[in-house]
Design an enzyme around this catalytic site. Structure first.
Site, PDB file in Angstrom:
ATOM      1  N   HIS A  16      36.091  64.296  71.564  1.00 41.37           N
ATOM      2  CA  HIS A  16      35.479  65.372  70.782  1.00 41.37           C
ATOM      3  C   HIS A  16      34.179  65.767  71.468  1.00 41.37           C
ATOM      4  CE1 HIS A  16      34.405  67.007  66.503  1.00 41.37           C
ATOM      5  NE2 HIS A  16      33.839  67.732  67.450  1.00 41.37           N
ATOM      6  N   GLU A  49      39.461  67.499  70.311  1.00 42.22           N
ATOM      7  CA  GLU A  49      39.061  68.092  69.044  1.00 42.22           C
ATOM      8  C   GLU A  49      37.658  68.673  69.153  1.00 42.22           C
ATOM      9  OE1 GLU A  49      39.558  64.765  66.394  1.00 42.22           O
ATOM     10  OE2 GLU A  49      37.465  64.154  66.620  1.00 42.22           O
ATOM     11  N   THR A 107      28.566  63.798  62.812  1.00 37.68           N
ATOM     12  CA  THR A 107      30.005  63.559  62.865  1.00 37.68           C
ATOM     13  C   THR A 107      30.673  64.591  61.968  1.00 37.68           C
ATOM     14  OG1 THR A 107      31.758  61.889  62.619  1.00 37.68           O
ATOM     15  CG2 THR A 107      30.014  61.914  60.945  1.00 37.68           C
ATOM     16  N   HIS A 143      39.295  59.998  60.089  1.00 33.74           N
ATOM     17  CA  HIS A 143      37.898  59.864  59.672  1.00 33.74           C
ATOM     18  C   HIS A 143      37.745  58.683  58.713  1.00 33.74           C
ATOM     19  CE1 HIS A 143      33.890  61.702  60.097  1.00 33.74           C
ATOM     20  NE2 HIS A 143      33.639  60.988  59.013  1.00 33.74           N
TER      21      HIS A 143
END
Length: 239
Positions: free
Chosen positions: A43, A70, A100, A190
């Site tokens: 990410h 992502e 995050t 997550h």
């Protein structure tokens, strides 16, 4: 069996904290795949505080499993993904300064934007996924974007798990069933960990993939990376 994609952002964070190349991110990518993970997730964020854009291009030739990139689809991100051509791109509505990911897409408000972005990636032959909360109307609109998959944002499940795991998982089961009826494949991620992952996986038997980084890397400090991946994969076996 649900696939495990390991998010390696935290390994890059540790490397960046001292400069140099320790730990070696590319070695970690090879090791994670050798130890049995079915995918690698990165990410990259605009400030490159963990995964750098150069890391993404360096990692791509090493992938023997699946590569999932992502992030927020800024012009720079879109160009990176088109260049690297991962197996999957997961669209996340992160603000540039987000620590995050902390919410899924408002697919109603951003429907046209998501349709355009997803169309761009589909023309490049890249599978698409939208990071989303377990809300019926949002999932209905996600289907209108022509995305291949959704990734359920599971922090609320993780927070509620210890108090009442049945209540915590219920909206995710409902959302997953709705998505399946709409022809969407379901990923999740997550705050999934060794304590709550098996139950979530059992409740959504058609779950395709989970992306796990922070908890897995933390566990690896105690158990070692290879043993940790084995432990996570065990949670994903359909009993």
């Amino acid at each position: 069996m649900t696939k495990l994609s390991v998010n390696i952002n935290k390994i890059a964070t540790l490397r960046n904290s001292r400069g140099g190349n320790m730990p070696d991110l590319l070695k970690a990518v090879n090791d994670i795949q050798n130890f049995g993970a079915e995918g690698i997730t990165v990410h990259p964020r605009p400030d490159e505080r963990h995964i750098r854009y150069k890391d993404v291009t360096d990692i791509r030739p090493l992938i023997r499993t699946e590569f999932n990139i992502e992030g927020y689809p800024s012009p720079k991100f879109i160009e990176l993904v088109k260049k690297v051509k991962p197996h999957q791109v997961t669209l996340v509505p992160d603000a540039p300064d987000a620590i995050t990911s902390n919410a899924g897409w408002d697919t109603i408000t951003h429907l046209t934007f998501l349709q355009d972005v997803i169309g761009t990636f589909k023309e490049a032959g890249i599978r698409t996924s939208i990071f989303i909360d377990p809300v019926a109307e949002l999932i209905s609109y996600a289907a209108k974007t022509d995305t291949d998959r959704i990734e359920l944002y599971t922090e609320p499940y993780a927070k509620g798990y210890e108090k009442d795991r049945e209540a915590a998982v219920a909206p995710f089961v409902e959302a997953a069933n709705q998505a399946k009826k709409l022809g969407l494949t379901i990923n999740a991620g997550h705050d999934l960990n060794l304590q709550n992952l098996r139950f979530f996986n059992e409740k959504i038997p058609f779950l395709k993939e989970v992306s796990i980084g922070h908890a897995l890397i933390c566990d690896a400090l105690y158990y070692g990376l290879e043993q940790t991946i084995i432990m996570y994969k065990d949670q994903l076996i359909k009993k």
